[in-house]
Motif scaffolding. Structure first.
Motif, PDB file in Angstrom:
ATOM      1  N   MET A   1      -2.442   2.286 -19.122  1.00 31.06           N
ATOM      2  CA  MET A   1      -1.178   2.298 -18.384  1.00 31.06           C
ATOM      3  C   MET A   1      -1.078   3.525 -17.474  1.00 31.06           C
ATOM      4  SD  MET A   1       0.300  -0.487 -19.008  1.00 31.06           S
ATOM      5  CE  MET A   1       1.693  -0.022 -17.996  1.00 31.06           C
ATOM      6  N   ILE A   2      -1.503   4.678 -17.962  1.00 34.47           N
ATOM      7  CA  ILE A   2      -1.461   5.881 -17.132  1.00 34.47           C
ATOM      8  C   ILE A   2      -2.404   5.737 -15.936  1.00 34.47           C
ATOM      9  CG2 ILE A   2      -1.988   8.348 -17.099  1.00 34.47           C
ATOM     10  CD1 ILE A   2      -1.042   8.493 -19.984  1.00 34.47           C
ATOM     11  N   SER A   3      -3.584   5.164 -16.170  1.00 32.80           N
ATOM     12  CA  SER A   3      -4.526   4.947 -15.066  1.00 32.80           C
ATOM     13  C   SER A   3      -3.973   3.946 -14.054  1.00 32.80           C
ATOM     14  CB  SER A   3      -5.859   4.440 -15.622  1.00 32.80           C
ATOM     15  OG  SER A   3      -6.407   5.364 -16.550  1.00 32.80           O
ATOM     16  N   THR A   4      -3.288   2.918 -14.549  1.00 35.49           N
ATOM     17  CA  THR A   4      -2.696   1.932 -13.648  1.00 35.49           C
ATOM     18  C   THR A   4      -1.608   2.553 -12.775  1.00 35.49           C
ATOM     19  OG1 THR A   4      -3.137   0.196 -15.277  1.00 35.49           O
ATOM     20  CG2 THR A   4      -1.532  -0.299 -13.558  1.00 35.49           C
ATOM     21  N   ILE A   5      -0.785   3.411 -13.366  1.00 37.02           N
ATOM     22  CA  ILE A   5       0.269   4.077 -12.597  1.00 37.02           C
ATOM     23  C   ILE A   5      -0.345   4.994 -11.545  1.00 37.02           C
ATOM     24  CG2 ILE A   5       2.204   5.688 -12.781  1.00 37.02           C
ATOM     25  CD1 ILE A   5       2.668   4.591 -15.620  1.00 37.02           C
ATOM     26  N   ALA A   6      -1.438   5.693 -11.913  1.00 35.22           N
ATOM     27  CA  ALA A   6      -2.106   6.574 -10.944  1.00 35.22           C
ATOM     28  C   ALA A   6      -2.702   5.767  -9.790  1.00 35.22           C
ATOM     29  CB  ALA A   6      -3.195   7.380 -11.650  1.00 35.22           C
ATOM     30  N   LEU A   7      -3.328   4.624 -10.095  1.00 38.33           N
ATOM     31  CA  LEU A   7      -3.869   3.769  -9.032  1.00 38.33           C
ATOM     32  C   LEU A   7      -2.768   3.217  -8.142  1.00 38.33           C
ATOM     33  CD1 LEU A   7      -6.674   1.772 -10.912  1.00 38.33           C
ATOM     34  CD2 LEU A   7      -6.971   3.468  -9.097  1.00 38.33           C
TER      35      LEU A   7
ATOM     36  N   VAL B   1       0.095   5.393  -1.279  1.00 42.33           N
ATOM     37  CA  VAL B   1      -0.250   6.367  -0.239  1.00 42.33           C
ATOM     38  C   VAL B   1      -1.064   5.681   0.863  1.00 42.33           C
ATOM     39  CG1 VAL B   1      -1.565   8.461   0.235  1.00 42.33           C
ATOM     40  CG2 VAL B   1      -0.141   8.324  -1.803  1.00 42.33           C
ATOM     41  N   LEU B   2      -2.000   4.806   0.485  1.00 47.26           N
ATOM     42  CA  LEU B   2      -2.818   4.119   1.484  1.00 47.26           C
ATOM     43  C   LEU B   2      -1.976   3.200   2.374  1.00 47.26           C
ATOM     44  CD1 LEU B   2      -5.958   3.203  -0.663  1.00 47.26           C
ATOM     45  CD2 LEU B   2      -5.751   5.022   1.044  1.00 47.26           C
ATOM     46  N   GLU B   3      -0.947   2.611   1.809  1.00 47.16           N
ATOM     47  CA  GLU B   3      -0.110   1.695   2.588  1.00 47.16           C
ATOM     48  C   GLU B   3       0.717   2.409   3.642  1.00 47.16           C
ATOM     49  OE1 GLU B   3       2.252  -0.701   0.052  1.00 47.16           O
ATOM     50  OE2 GLU B   3       0.559  -1.811  -0.801  1.00 47.16           O
ATOM     51  N   THR B   4       0.845   3.724   3.543  1.00 49.13           N
ATOM     52  CA  THR B   4       1.586   4.446   4.577  1.00 49.13           C
ATOM     53  C   THR B   4       0.798   4.563   5.881  1.00 49.13           C
ATOM     54  OG1 THR B   4       0.736   6.557   3.707  1.00 49.13           O
ATOM     55  CG2 THR B   4       2.854   5.781   2.851  1.00 49.13           C
ATOM     56  N   ASP B   5      -0.508   4.361   5.817  1.00 48.60           N
ATOM     57  CA  ASP B   5      -1.342   4.368   7.026  1.00 48.60           C
ATOM     58  C   ASP B   5      -1.360   2.959   7.605  1.00 48.60           C
ATOM     59  OD1 ASP B   5      -3.280   4.550   8.993  1.00 48.60           O
ATOM     60  OD2 ASP B   5      -4.547   5.898   7.822  1.00 48.60           O
ATOM     61  N   TYR B   6      -0.865   2.813   8.827  1.00 49.62           N
ATOM     62  CA  TYR B   6      -0.750   1.480   9.432  1.00 49.62           C
ATOM     63  C   TYR B   6      -2.120   0.832   9.606  1.00 49.62           C
ATOM     64  CZ  TYR B   6       0.346  -2.223  12.746  1.00 49.62           C
ATOM     65  OH  TYR B   6       0.463  -3.441  13.360  1.00 49.62           O
ATOM     66  N   LYS B   7      -3.136   1.610   9.992  1.00 51.15           N
ATOM     67  CA  LYS B   7      -4.468   1.048  10.222  1.00 51.15           C
ATOM     68  C   LYS B   7      -5.069   0.524   8.925  1.00 51.15           C
ATOM     69  CE  LYS B   7      -9.008   2.206  12.102  1.00 51.15           C
ATOM     70  NZ  LYS B   7      -9.856   3.275  12.725  1.00 51.15           N
ATOM     71  N   VAL B   8      -4.972   1.315   7.846  1.00 52.43           N
ATOM     72  CA  VAL B   8      -5.500   0.884   6.541  1.00 52.43           C
ATOM     73  C   VAL B   8      -4.728  -0.328   6.034  1.00 52.43           C
ATOM     74  CG1 VAL B   8      -5.842   1.584   4.137  1.00 52.43           C
ATOM     75  CG2 VAL B   8      -6.309   3.197   5.992  1.00 52.43           C
ATOM     76  N   ARG B   9      -3.418  -0.312   6.215  1.00 55.25           N
ATOM     77  CA  ARG B   9      -2.607  -1.448   5.753  1.00 55.25           C
ATOM     78  C   ARG B   9      -2.953  -2.718   6.522  1.00 55.25           C
ATOM     79  NH1 ARG B   9       3.666  -0.462   6.057  1.00 55.25           N
ATOM     80  NH2 ARG B   9       3.087  -0.361   8.269  1.00 55.25           N
ATOM     81  N   TYR B  10      -3.272  -2.586   7.796  1.00 54.65           N
ATOM     82  CA  TYR B  10      -3.603  -3.762   8.599  1.00 54.65           C
ATOM     83  C   TYR B  10      -4.994  -4.295   8.255  1.00 54.65           C
ATOM     84  CZ  TYR B  10      -4.575  -6.663  12.679  1.00 54.65           C
ATOM     85  OH  TYR B  10      -4.923  -7.714  13.498  1.00 54.65           O
ATOM     86  N   GLU B  11      -5.980  -3.387   8.106  1.00 56.03           N
ATOM     87  CA  GLU B  11      -7.348  -3.836   7.846  1.00 56.03           C
ATOM     88  C   GLU B  11      -7.566  -4.261   6.397  1.00 56.03           C
ATOM     89  OE1 GLU B  11      -9.784  -0.592   8.997  1.00 56.03           O
ATOM     90  OE2 GLU B  11      -9.491  -0.896  11.188  1.00 56.03           O
ATOM     91  N   SER B  12      -6.829  -3.690   5.454  1.00 57.86           N
ATOM     92  CA  SER B  12      -7.025  -3.995   4.028  1.00 57.86           C
ATOM     93  C   SER B  12      -5.788  -4.654   3.435  1.00 57.86           C
ATOM     94  CB  SER B  12      -7.360  -2.712   3.258  1.00 57.86           C
ATOM     95  OG  SER B  12      -8.440  -2.037   3.825  1.00 57.86           O
ATOM     96  N   ASN B  13      -5.134  -5.459   4.215  1.00 59.68           N
ATOM     97  CA  ASN B  13      -3.894  -6.079   3.739  1.00 59.68           C
ATOM     98  C   ASN B  13      -4.134  -6.989   2.541  1.00 59.68           C
ATOM     99  OD1 ASN B  13      -0.982  -6.741   4.103  1.00 59.68           O
ATOM    100  ND2 ASN B  13      -1.820  -8.789   4.467  1.00 59.68           N
TER     101      ASN B  13
ATOM    102  N   LEU C   1      12.669  -2.867   0.690  1.00 61.39           N
ATOM    103  CA  LEU C   1      12.374  -3.120  -0.721  1.00 61.39           C
ATOM    104  C   LEU C   1      10.969  -2.670  -1.089  1.00 61.39           C
ATOM    105  CD1 LEU C   1      13.982  -6.657  -1.154  1.00 61.39           C
ATOM    106  CD2 LEU C   1      14.850  -4.473  -1.987  1.00 61.39           C
ATOM    107  N   LYS C   2      10.054  -2.780  -0.139  1.00 59.90           N
ATOM    108  CA  LYS C   2       8.698  -2.308  -0.388  1.00 59.90           C
ATOM    109  C   LYS C   2       8.677  -0.805  -0.591  1.00 59.90           C
ATOM    110  CE  LYS C   2       4.294  -3.360  -0.647  1.00 59.90           C
ATOM    111  NZ  LYS C   2       3.763  -4.287  -1.673  1.00 59.90           N
ATOM    112  N   GLY C   3       9.544  -0.110   0.116  1.00 65.75           N
ATOM    113  CA  GLY C   3       9.608   1.341  -0.054  1.00 65.75           C
ATOM    114  C   GLY C   3      10.107   1.744  -1.428  1.00 65.75           C
ATOM    115  N   PHE C   4      10.960   0.899  -2.032  1.00 63.39           N
ATOM    116  CA  PHE C   4      11.462   1.200  -3.367  1.00 63.39           C
ATOM    117  C   PHE C   4      10.396   1.033  -4.446  1.00 63.39           C
ATOM    118  CE2 PHE C   4      15.679   0.615  -1.427  1.00 63.39           C
ATOM    119  CZ  PHE C   4      16.348   1.690  -1.985  1.00 63.39           C
ATOM    120  N   GLN C   5       9.215   0.498  -4.091  1.00 62.65           N
ATOM    121  CA  GLN C   5       8.155   0.335  -5.074  1.00 62.65           C
ATOM    122  C   GLN C   5       7.613   1.679  -5.551  1.00 62.65           C
ATOM    123  OE1 GLN C   5       7.853  -2.778  -6.142  1.00 62.65           O
ATOM    124  NE2 GLN C   5       9.393  -3.157  -4.557  1.00 62.65           N
TER     125      GLN C   5
END
Length: 402
Positions: free
Chosen positions: A57-63, A69-81, A146-150
């Motif tokens: 569970m701790i590892s899952t929360i860390a991942l 953090v990766l989703e805040t980058d628009y390029k990474v979010r677009y290429e790895s959606n 709502l995604k930001g509240f995740q």
């Protein structure tokens, strides 16, 4: 030592749990009814409280935090959606499994735990983005919000960290005192805002930008109380040739920053220390309750296994050895095994040693006295013998002369 009611309840609960765990028939109840799935309940309970499950569970929360953090980058979010969506679904499935397992183990007391209620709310928020059509431009903004509240999922780490739970409990206790401090600070800022507006808020000759309105005066005082850019504010007052401005600023910073800020820090530190001490007392009470529960279980098992079918005492001892486990602590109920008796016995030995030492000293004194008396008697006898010899010689010398 007097036991607290909370400690007594904890001991009774752990004793009952230990007795149920040691008995062959483990009967559990839910809503007043017997459970018929004791084996499954036991399996899930062992799995849920296993250290490996906690690590997962701790590892899952860390991942999850890393993916956020990766989703805040628009390029990474677009290429790895697609990858991020699949990873989010897997993480959400793990959180859901944890919730179902915890709710299955104790559905009644689940809602009594504040951290578990918070986990349920976080899990509910996590499902909300999937109830909205994110391809629709009208609802895209809502889905993004709502995604930001995740990010609240990361707070699930508090449940698995005792240290963080202590800090959260301390902050919760601090809120009452902090509110009082904030009210006093607000009153101080209100007084100085009125004074500042009256002294320096003149539209023509004063600093109307910083002190012209009550809202501007409050914002200026907030900058002063945080000691952020206060020199610039003071320079503007000095340019207006206000003689009392420096005294006004110094007095407010002394009261607002040095007094109230340090008061706030002191309150937080005291509450954290109090929460830490309470946590340590709780751990000690749990350890003591566990020992008492094990003792009661062992005594119960020993009483049940007592029998008069043995032919000899050695046979009874050998059979009794087979019933003991290597992990069982030995419980001795004899008076000689109690701590008060051992303390009294050691005290008695110390007094006995002191008495023997005094008797030895008295013996040495008696021997010395008797030795002195003996020597005195010998000396007196020798003197009397010498005097007799002298008299006999004098008598012998007188007789021939006659």
């Amino acid at each position: 030592m007097v036991e607290l009611p909370e400690e007594r309840r904890l001991i009774d609960r752990l004793s009952l749990e230990a007795f149920n765990a040691s008995s062959e028939v483990d009967v559990k109840h839910i809503f007043g009814y017997k459970r018929k799935d004791n084996d499954l309940h036991k399996f899930i309970e062992n799995l849920f409280y296993h250290p490996l499950f906690k690590s997962i569970m701790i590892s899952t929360i860390a991942l999850n935090a890393i993916f956020l953090v990766l989703e805040t980058d628009y390029k990474v979010r677009y290429e790895s959606n697609f990858f991020l969506e699949v990873a989010d679904l897997i993480i959400l499935a793990i959180y859901t499994t944890e919730f179902l397992m915890s709710f299955y183990l104790d559905p009644v007391n689940y809602w009594k735990d504040g951290y578990k209620r918070f986990d349920f709310i976080v899990l509910l928020i996590a499902y909300l983005p999937y109830t909205i059509d994110r391809t629709n431009p009208k609802t895209h903004q809502t889905a993004t919000m709502l995604k930001g509240f995740q990010v609240l999922r990361v707070l699930k780490l508090i449940y698995y960290s005792p240290g963080m739970r202590i800090l959260m409990a301390a902050l919760a206790k601090t809120m009452k005192n902090v509110i009082y401090i904030l009210v006093l600070l607000f009153l101080l800022m209100f007084i100085f805002a009125i004074l500042g507006h009256g002294l320096y808020g003149d539209p023509d000759r004063g600093d109307f930008k910083n002190w012209g309105t009550l809202a501007a005066a409050f914002f200026t005082l907030f900058s002063l109380v945080t000691v952020d850019g206060w020199t610039d504010l003071q320079d503007e007052l000095d340019d207006k040739k206000f003689a009392t401005s420096r005294a006004f600023t110094i007095v407010f910073i002394l009261l607002g920053f040095f007094v109230f800020f340090n008061m706030f820090i002191g309150v937080v530190i005291m509450d954290i220390q109090s929460s830490t001490e309470e946590y340590d007392k709780k751990l000690k009470a749990e350890r003591k309750a566990n020992l008492i529960a094990k003792k009661q279980v062992i005594l119960k098992r020993q009483q049940e296994e007592k029998s008069t079918e043995y032919q000899t005492f050695d046979e009874m001892v050998e059979d009794f050895k087979k019933t003991l486990l290597h992990t069982d602590p030995m419980i001795l109920e004899d008076f000689c095994a109690s701590l008060p008796f051992i303390d009294l016995y050691l005290t008695s030995l110390d007094r006995q040693d002191a008495t023997i030492y005094k008797l030895q000293e008295l013996y040495y004194e008696i021997v010395a006295t008797l030795t002195t008396l003996l020597r005195d008697s010998q000396d007196k006898a020798l003197l009397s013998l010498q005097s007799l010899k002298a008299k006999s010689k004098s008598i012998a010398s007188i007789s021939p002369n006659k």
